[in-house]
Design an enzyme around this catalytic site. Structure first.
Site, PDB file in Angstrom:
ATOM      1  N   SER A  94       0.783  -1.301  -0.020  1.00 32.73           N
ATOM      2  CA  SER A  94       0.158  -0.004  -0.008  1.00 32.73           C
ATOM      3  C   SER A  94       0.778   1.018   0.047  1.00 32.73           C
ATOM      4  CB  SER A  94      -1.020   0.141   1.245  1.00 32.73           C
ATOM      5  OG  SER A  94       0.024  -0.128   2.206  1.00 32.73           O
ATOM      6  N   THR A 196      -2.503   3.616   4.113  1.00 34.91           N
ATOM      7  CA  THR A 196      -1.729   4.711   4.020  1.00 34.91           C
ATOM      8  C   THR A 196      -0.747   4.646   5.519  1.00 34.91           C
ATOM      9  OG1 THR A 196      -3.059   5.759   2.635  1.00 34.91           O
ATOM     10  CG2 THR A 196      -1.401   7.093   4.224  1.00 34.91           C
ATOM     11  N   THR A 214       1.354   6.979   0.405  1.00 35.86           N
ATOM     12  CA  THR A 214       0.787   5.992   0.101  1.00 35.86           C
ATOM     13  C   THR A 214       0.982   5.550  -1.274  1.00 35.86           C
ATOM     14  OG1 THR A 214      -1.699   5.126   0.236  1.00 35.86           O
ATOM     15  CG2 THR A 214      -1.239   7.403  -0.370  1.00 35.86           C
ATOM     16  N   ARG A 224      -6.357   8.873 -10.364  1.00 39.59           N
ATOM     17  CA  ARG A 224      -7.138   9.058  -9.353  1.00 39.59           C
ATOM     18  C   ARG A 224      -5.912   9.681  -8.170  1.00 39.59           C
ATOM     19  NH1 ARG A 224      -6.762   7.335  -3.511  1.00 39.59           N
ATOM     20  NH2 ARG A 224      -9.072   7.591  -2.757  1.00 39.59           N
ATOM     21  N   ASP A 227      -6.748  11.381  -0.538  1.00 37.33           N
ATOM     22  CA  ASP A 227      -6.501  12.435   0.325  1.00 37.33           C
ATOM     23  C   ASP A 227      -5.224  12.805   1.013  1.00 37.33           C
ATOM     24  OD1 ASP A 227      -6.703   9.723   1.363  1.00 37.33           O
ATOM     25  OD2 ASP A 227      -6.598  10.854   3.690  1.00 37.33           O
ATOM     26  N   THR A 247      -6.312   7.854   7.344  1.00 41.23           N
ATOM     27  CA  THR A 247      -6.155   6.792   6.294  1.00 41.23           C
ATOM     28  C   THR A 247      -7.653   6.152   6.042  1.00 41.23           C
ATOM     29  OG1 THR A 247      -5.150   4.683   5.887  1.00 41.23           O
ATOM     30  CG2 THR A 247      -5.855   5.016   8.017  1.00 41.23           C
ATOM     31  N   GLY A 248      -7.664   5.816   4.767  1.00 46.16           N
ATOM     32  CA  GLY A 248      -8.925   5.145   4.551  1.00 46.16           C
ATOM     33  C   GLY A 248      -9.359   5.502   3.171  1.00 46.16           C
ATOM     34  N   GLY A 250      -9.972   8.004   0.790  1.00 44.66           N
ATOM     35  CA  GLY A 250      -9.744   9.485   0.469  1.00 44.66           C
ATOM     36  C   GLY A 250     -10.744  10.200   0.032  1.00 44.66           C
TER      37      GLY A 250
HETATM   38  N1  ASP Z   1      -6.262   7.519   1.969  1.00 44.41           N
HETATM   39  C1  ASP Z   1      -5.835   6.750   0.913  1.00 44.41           C
HETATM   40  C2  ASP Z   1      -6.123   7.099  -0.322  1.00 44.41           C
HETATM   41  O1  ASP Z   1      -7.473   7.169  -0.692  1.00 44.41           O
HETATM   42  C3  ASP Z   1      -5.797   5.297   0.762  1.00 44.41           C
HETATM   43  C4  ASP Z   1      -5.450   4.712   2.320  1.00 44.41           C
HETATM   44  O2  ASP Z   1      -5.385   5.127   3.283  1.00 44.41           O
HETATM   45  O3  ASP Z   1      -4.571   3.568   1.857  1.00 44.41           O
HETATM   46  O4  ASP Z   1      -5.560   7.012  -1.320  1.00 44.41           O
END
Ligand code: ASP
Length: 337
Positions: A94, A196, A214, A224, A227, A247-248, A250
């Site tokens: 990741s 991330t 990330t 794309r 965040d 994280t999560g 985005g």
């Molecule tokens: N926040 C990151 C994104 O949306 C993804 C992740 O947290 O792994 O790109």
């Protein structure tokens, strides 16, 4: 251990922000590290500095950051060095080398960094350069800009001596090829495919910095950007107040300018924990929120050295290195149904 692997095999039952010391894989500190400086911070709270926290289960990264801090390094060096550990770790799918690609098979990286002065640098849609966080730092320190994207970011990195390499490892290529069999052209959103690395540190002087790196959402659309490289969304540092990193999914973090929100809530007097919880609340309490289909997690630290973490779903965790203990702390979460 791969973070996904950890998540799948986790068998924790007690969830709360203080259960970390009962978890396995804690790294004991050396006696030298245990001599951390204790700083009285007022309000009857006492934080032991330095400290570092990071999203997910990344003890090697927090150990590296703490090594920098214990040697008298500043928080900015610590978060950069810590993030580089995960960027170089090909097993982590990741971040950096070995990151899962977009739907066309291209590994594209996003990263940012922010220092105690509020200076920041960021790279988006960067290809072929492992250490995106260090390129972001170069953008901050050696250009008049905050953000460089795509080919421009890559050419800048090459001009600064970074080496171009193929970031798609055999394992990530194999995973992508399996995904292509069905190739559902919408992001696969669940609680396991976004990891991330966001890191926040306070050095011995009490100064705060943060970084975030990330490869973004696995199998995302070409072009794309999430965040993570967006200052205020993926990361925000205010040296007077504190810092937060996300994280999560985005897209949901961007819509609520999540990390800035957490820091502003701390400015209004909320603890890092309460601020993370309210920022998650802003996402899940939207009318028609489909939060059941995605994960978002925040970690935060305030100027006193108090920390917090919160997520929508179970199995988000924070790694915290403080007082000689490098431990994984399972995050509390919103969706208990
Ligand atoms: N926040 C990151 C994104 O949306 C993804 C992740 O947290 O792994 O790109």
């Amino acid at each position: 251990m791969k973070r996904r692997h950890f998540i799948k095999n986790a068998s924790l039952t007690g969830v709360g922000i203080a259960v970390g010391s009962t978890l396995t894989n804690c790294v004991e500190a050396t006696s030298e590290e245990a001599k951390a400086e204790s700083v009285a911070m007022g309000d009857n709270s006492e934080a032991t500095l330095p400290l570092v926290i990071a999203t997910w289960h990344v003890e090697a990264a927090t150990a590296k950051a703490m090594e920098v801090l214990q040697a008298g390094g500043n928080a900015l060096d610590a978060v950069e060095q810590g993030c580089r550990v995960e960027e170089a770790n090909e097993k982590g799918q990741s971040v950096g080398k070995g990151g899962l690609p977009d739907r066309d098979g291209n590994v594209t990286l996003d990263a940012c960094i922010m220092d105690k002065h509020g200076n920041c640098g960021s790279v988006v849609y960067l290809q072929n350069i492992t250490h995106a966080v260090s390129v972001a730092r170069k953008v901050m320190e050696d250009t008049p800009h905050v953000m460089l994207a795509g080919e421009g970011a890559k050419q800048f990195a090459l001009s600064q001596g970074f080496e171009a390499e193929d970031l798609l490892t055999d394992a990530s290529k194999e995973a992508w090829e399996k995904w292509k069999v069905e190739a559902k052209y919408k992001p696969i959103i669940n609680i396991e495919n976004h990891d991330t690395i966001g890191m926040l540190a306070i050095d011995k002087n009490g100064d705060i910095s943060g970084a975030c790196t990330t490869s973004g959402l696995a199998y995302k659309m070409g072009g794309r950007v999430g965040d993570s490289p967006i200052i205020g969304s993926g990361l925000f540092v205010d040296n007077e107040i504190g810092a937060a990193v996300a994280t999560g999914l985005g897209e949901e973090v961007v819509k609520t300018v999540g990390s800035f929100l957490v820091v502003e809530l701390m400015r209004q007097g909320k603890s890092p924990q309460a601020a993370c919880e309210e920022a998650i609340g802003r996402i899940v309490n939207k009318p028609n929120s489909n939060y059941k289909d995605f994960q978002v997690g925040y970690i935060a630290v305030n100027k006193k050295g108090e920390t917090g973490s919160y997520s929508i779903h179970q199995w988000f965790s924070m790694t915290k290195y403080q007082d000689g203990k490098n431990e994984q702390i399972q995050s509390d979460y919103f969706n208990k149904s």
